[in-house]
Design a protein around this motif. Structure first.
Motif, PDB file in Angstrom:
ATOM      1  N   GLU A 335      -0.788 -12.030  -6.897  1.00 16.06           N
ATOM      2  CA  GLU A 335      -1.911 -12.114  -7.837  1.00 16.06           C
ATOM      3  C   GLU A 335      -3.242 -12.223  -7.127  1.00 16.06           C
ATOM      4  N   ARG A 336      -3.251 -13.039  -6.059  1.00 18.78           N
ATOM      5  CA  ARG A 336      -4.507 -13.176  -5.293  1.00 18.78           C
ATOM      6  C   ARG A 336      -4.886 -11.833  -4.673  1.00 18.78           C
ATOM      7  N   LEU A 337      -3.872 -11.146  -4.144  1.00 14.61           N
ATOM      8  CA  LEU A 337      -4.120  -9.852  -3.502  1.00 14.61           C
ATOM      9  C   LEU A 337      -4.693  -8.860  -4.511  1.00 14.61           C
ATOM     10  N   LYS A 338      -4.082  -8.833  -5.654  1.00 16.42           N
ATOM     11  CA  LYS A 338      -4.506  -7.902  -6.687  1.00 16.42           C
ATOM     12  C   LYS A 338      -5.931  -8.223  -7.169  1.00 16.42           C
ATOM     13  N   ASN A 339      -6.191  -9.505  -7.353  1.00 18.13           N
ATOM     14  CA  ASN A 339      -7.543  -9.908  -7.769  1.00 18.13           C
ATOM     15  C   ASN A 339      -8.579  -9.502  -6.741  1.00 18.13           C
ATOM     16  N   LYS A 340      -8.221  -9.695  -5.480  1.00 15.94           N
ATOM     17  CA  LYS A 340      -9.162  -9.340  -4.411  1.00 15.94           C
ATOM     18  C   LYS A 340      -9.445  -7.836  -4.438  1.00 15.94           C
ATOM     19  N   VAL A 341      -8.375  -7.035  -4.546  1.00 15.06           N
ATOM     20  CA  VAL A 341      -8.547  -5.578  -4.530  1.00 15.06           C
ATOM     21  C   VAL A 341      -9.380  -5.154  -5.744  1.00 15.06           C
ATOM     22  N   CYS A 342      -9.027  -5.690  -6.910  1.00 17.78           N
ATOM     23  CA  CYS A 342      -9.711  -5.259  -8.128  1.00 17.78           C
ATOM     24  C   CYS A 342     -11.167  -5.719  -8.178  1.00 17.78           C
ATOM     25  N   LEU A 366       9.081   0.826   9.877  1.00 19.09           N
ATOM     26  CA  LEU A 366       8.717   0.186   8.599  1.00 19.09           C
ATOM     27  C   LEU A 366       8.355  -1.288   8.784  1.00 19.09           C
ATOM     28  N   ASN A 367       7.374  -1.548   9.623  1.00 19.62           N
ATOM     29  CA  ASN A 367       6.952  -2.942   9.779  1.00 19.62           C
ATOM     30  C   ASN A 367       5.991  -3.312   8.640  1.00 19.62           C
ATOM     31  N   ILE A 368       6.554  -3.525   7.488  1.00 19.35           N
ATOM     32  CA  ILE A 368       5.755  -3.777   6.282  1.00 19.35           C
ATOM     33  C   ILE A 368       5.107  -5.171   6.307  1.00 19.35           C
ATOM     34  N   PRO A 369       5.806  -6.206   6.828  1.00 22.94           N
ATOM     35  CA  PRO A 369       5.117  -7.503   6.899  1.00 22.94           C
ATOM     36  C   PRO A 369       3.796  -7.388   7.662  1.00 22.94           C
ATOM     37  N   LYS A 370       3.819  -6.606   8.746  1.00 23.37           N
ATOM     38  CA  LYS A 370       2.582  -6.432   9.522  1.00 23.37           C
ATOM     39  C   LYS A 370       1.572  -5.610   8.713  1.00 23.37           C
ATOM     40  N   ALA A 371       2.047  -4.575   8.043  1.00 24.83           N
ATOM     41  CA  ALA A 371       1.154  -3.723   7.251  1.00 24.83           C
ATOM     42  C   ALA A 371       0.468  -4.547   6.153  1.00 24.83           C
ATOM     43  N   LEU A 372       1.204  -5.455   5.549  1.00 14.18           N
ATOM     44  CA  LEU A 372       0.622  -6.329   4.516  1.00 14.18           C
ATOM     45  C   LEU A 372      -0.474  -7.203   5.120  1.00 14.18           C
ATOM     46  N   GLN A 373      -0.189  -7.690   6.331  1.00 11.54           N
ATOM     47  CA  GLN A 373      -1.172  -8.527   7.028  1.00 11.54           C
ATOM     48  C   GLN A 373      -2.462  -7.745   7.272  1.00 11.54           C
ATOM     49  N   VAL A 374      -2.308  -6.466   7.646  1.00  8.39           N
ATOM     50  CA  VAL A 374      -3.485  -5.622   7.882  1.00  8.39           C
ATOM     51  C   VAL A 374      -4.313  -5.523   6.590  1.00  8.39           C
ATOM     52  N   LEU A 375      -3.625  -5.361   5.479  1.00  5.63           N
ATOM     53  CA  LEU A 375      -4.340  -5.258   4.200  1.00  5.63           C
ATOM     54  C   LEU A 375      -5.088  -6.556   3.893  1.00  5.63           C
ATOM     55  N   LEU A 379      -9.221  -7.128   3.500  1.00  2.00           N
ATOM     56  CA  LEU A 379      -9.862  -7.720   2.322  1.00  2.00           C
ATOM     57  C   LEU A 379     -10.676  -8.964   2.678  1.00  2.00           C
ATOM     58  N   ARG A 380     -10.252  -9.631   3.749  1.00  2.00           N
ATOM     59  CA  ARG A 380     -10.978 -10.846   4.158  1.00  2.00           C
ATOM     60  C   ARG A 380     -12.186 -10.533   5.039  1.00  2.00           C
ATOM     61  N   ASP A 381     -12.220  -9.328   5.560  1.00  2.00           N
ATOM     62  CA  ASP A 381     -13.304  -8.943   6.473  1.00  2.00           C
ATOM     63  C   ASP A 381     -14.575  -8.649   5.663  1.00  2.00           C
ATOM     64  N   GLU A 382     -15.519  -9.565   5.745  1.00  2.00           N
ATOM     65  CA  GLU A 382     -16.708  -9.431   4.882  1.00  2.00           C
ATOM     66  C   GLU A 382     -17.520  -8.184   5.179  1.00  2.00           C
ATOM     67  N   LYS A 383     -17.473  -7.741   6.448  1.00  2.00           N
ATOM     68  CA  LYS A 383     -18.316  -6.593   6.804  1.00  2.00           C
ATOM     69  C   LYS A 383     -17.626  -5.243   6.576  1.00  2.00           C
ATOM     70  N   ALA A 384     -16.363  -5.285   6.288  1.00  2.00           N
ATOM     71  CA  ALA A 384     -15.616  -4.013   6.219  1.00  2.00           C
ATOM     72  C   ALA A 384     -16.062  -3.148   5.042  1.00  2.00           C
ATOM     73  N   GLU A 385     -16.103  -1.852   5.297  1.00  2.00           N
ATOM     74  CA  GLU A 385     -16.421  -0.890   4.224  1.00  2.00           C
ATOM     75  C   GLU A 385     -15.121  -0.293   3.693  1.00  2.00           C
ATOM     76  N   GLY A 386     -15.236   0.392   2.584  1.00  2.00           N
ATOM     77  CA  GLY A 386     -14.104   1.191   2.072  1.00  2.00           C
ATOM     78  C   GLY A 386     -12.894   0.394   1.641  1.00  2.00           C
ATOM     79  N   LYS A 387     -13.135  -0.862   1.240  1.00  2.00           N
ATOM     80  CA  LYS A 387     -11.970  -1.705   0.938  1.00  2.00           C
ATOM     81  C   LYS A 387     -11.129  -1.152  -0.211  1.00  2.00           C
ATOM     82  N   PHE A 388     -11.774  -0.750  -1.287  1.00  2.00           N
ATOM     83  CA  PHE A 388     -11.019  -0.367  -2.480  1.00  2.00           C
ATOM     84  C   PHE A 388     -10.159   0.879  -2.231  1.00  2.00           C
ATOM     85  N   GLN A 389     -10.788   1.929  -1.721  1.00  2.00           N
ATOM     86  CA  GLN A 389     -10.028   3.184  -1.517  1.00  2.00           C
ATOM     87  C   GLN A 389      -8.946   3.026  -0.452  1.00  2.00           C
ATOM     88  N   THR A 390      -9.252   2.209   0.566  1.00  2.00           N
ATOM     89  CA  THR A 390      -8.256   2.005   1.630  1.00  2.00           C
ATOM     90  C   THR A 390      -7.049   1.232   1.077  1.00  2.00           C
TER      91      THR A 390
END
Ligand code: AMP
Ligand code: ZN
Length: 459
Positions: A335-342, A366-375, A379-390
């Motif tokens: 839920e937190r992840l979804k709220n952040k993305v939305c 298929l290192n999905i735990p790591k892939a989730l961490q990247v996501l 989302l936590r990176d305040e300076k990052a661009e392109g969060k929604f589409q990425t």
């Protein structure tokens, strides 16, 4: 096309994936035995094969996936012992074998939808491919791999070189076929020989599912269906075969013997197996009554996708011990992840740096735990661009509906309570309707009345 590395049970190594046909992948996933409700243990394996398929598609492969439906021949033990699971359930529930299979197959597909597991190109059923199975047994017979007793037609494993290649067991350790049980055949040559065709004799004399065959009236063994149907839809040699790790020693070992025995060719290039979902360290299993079904989780107020999220937090080759506490924590994270993305502004850009890290993770077996961490990091990176589409692009692999703000699946239990409340309102039973509203609130949902009826929302 990026390089994808996957762990091949055959070599016990991570290998670079090379398809047989350019840009295409043929993939067979052993399907459910439809005699009772699928457990969340089964679904852990299908979430794993779904992620595999999505990762291949992400890398621009066209994937043809087949999942079979076992509706005959799977006995209560994988080693040809006991009774047919479907017939046993039919007797118990007072229904026909077909009614049993249809009912549980429908539930299985509904679970797939709830868990965002993509449907395969085809769901072939064993009972609809009897002809193909008979043809395959005839070829094996012609090539001298079979023998017949009063009870069944067997595959003689001593005739097939490298029988234990996949399992890497010593034959003398593999004494699965020799346990005392209802189906004991003293005429068997080797304890590990497995049934290709059962005759409807002895304790199978009343078996309702039965067909004529050149060997005698009966029904197919469990393993032959997967060889016959996979080769029918994907060809004699195809890319990937998946299943749970319990299939390595018997079912997949036997599939290789049957298919390669019949064609004289390599059957499958990559064998991939998912580790178990356990509960207090023990395998979650349908035959032991299962643990939780998706419906049970909904009854407890959980969203099915929380279970998907939980599965994604552990690598598919590691055991995952289930608990309701872990599920609750996954639900909160999702839920937190979804709220952040939305709540991200859509600037229309893609963040290449994070996407590359994500791709490296998913393409590394298929290192999905790591892939989730990247996501999460993106989302936590305040300076990052392109969060929604990425995030949206990443979600094509994760399958968590991260950008669909409105799409929350309401558990059936909540909908039922809301309908009951609506009825009470119509009957002007305000006291009862208020109690029901409170109950719904306690599960974490709110209810709004409108001219059409009501709207349920997650708090
Ligand atoms: P079945 O319906 O029993 O034929 O199983 C369907 C699939 O679920 C197979 O690939 C099994 O290996 C897999 N499976 C069964 N139990 C579990 C479990 N506890 N954890 C993970 N996969 C499982
Ligand atoms: Zn199979």
């Amino acid at each position: 096309m990026n390089k994808i590395k996957i762990y091949n049970t055959l070599s016990r190594k991570k290998e670079v994936f090379k398809p047989i046909h350019k840009n295409q992948v043929g993939m067979y996933s052993c399907g459910p035995t439809v005699y009772s409700y699928p457990t969340i243990g089964n679904h852990r394996t299908y979430i794993f094969s779904d992620i595999l398929k999505r990762v291949l598609e992400y890398n621009n492969y066209k994937v043809k996936q087949i999942i079979n439906v076992t509706d005959v021949g799977h006995l209560t033990s994988d080693a040809d012992e006991g009774e047919d699971k479907i017939e046993k359930a039919a007797m118990k529930e007072g229904k026909s074998a077909k009614e049993i299979a249809d009912f549980y197959f429908k539930i299985f597909r509904e679970d797939f939808e709830k868990l965002n597991i993509l449907s395969p190109e085809k769901w072939p059923r064993a009972t609809e491919h009897i002809k193909e199975q008979i043809e395959l047994i005839k070829i094996l017979e012609k090539k001298g791999y079979t023998y017949k007793t009063g009870k069944a037609v067997y595959f003689d494993i001593s005739k097939f070189k490298n029988y234990t290649n996949l399992s890497r067991q010593k034959l003398e350790d593999k004494n699965v076929g020799v346990r005392e049980n209802v189906f004991v055949d003293k005429e068997k040559r080797n304890p590990q020989d497995f049934v290709l065709w059962f005759f409807t004799v002895g304790h199978f004399k009343d078996h309702a599912l039965r067909w004529n065959s050149p060997f005698g009236i009966g029904f197919p063994g469990w393993h032959i269906e997967c060889s016959a149907m996979s080769m029918k839809y994907l060809g004699k040699h195809f890319d990937i075969h998946t299943g749970g790790q319990d299939h390595i020693q018997i079912h997949h070992t036997n599939e290789i013997a049957q298919s390669e025995g019949a064609t004289g060719k390599k059957f499958v290039n990559y064998w991939m197996h998912g580790a178990f979902l356990t509960y207090h360290g023990e395998k979650v299993s349908k035959s032991k009554g299962g643990l939780y079904t998706i419906f049970d989780l909904e009854e407890r107020g959980f969203q099915p996708l929380s279970f998907r999220y939980l599965c994604l937090t552990t690598h598919y080759r590691k055991p995952l011990d289930f608990s309701l506490e872990k599920l609750k924590s996954s639900e909160n994270s999702l839920e937190r992840l979804k709220n952040k993305v939305c709540s991200c502004m859509d600037d229309g850009k893609i963040n290449r740096k994070y996407l590359l890290d994500f791709e490296n993770a998913i393409n590394n077996d298929l290192n999905i735990p790591k892939a989730l961490q990247v996501l999460w990091n993106l989302l936590r990176d305040e300076k990052a661009e392109g969060k929604f589409q990425t995030a949206k692009k990443m979600d094509s692999v994760l399958g968590l509906d991260l950008t669909e703000k409105e799409k929350i699946s309401i558990p059936e239990k909540i909908t039922k309570l809301a309908k009951e409340r609506q009825k009470m309102r119509e009957e002007k039973n305000w006291k009862k309707s208020d109690e029901l509203r409170k109950k719904i609130n306690n599960f974490g949902y709110t209810i709004e009345d409108n001219e059409k009826g009501f709207l349920i929302k997650k708090k």
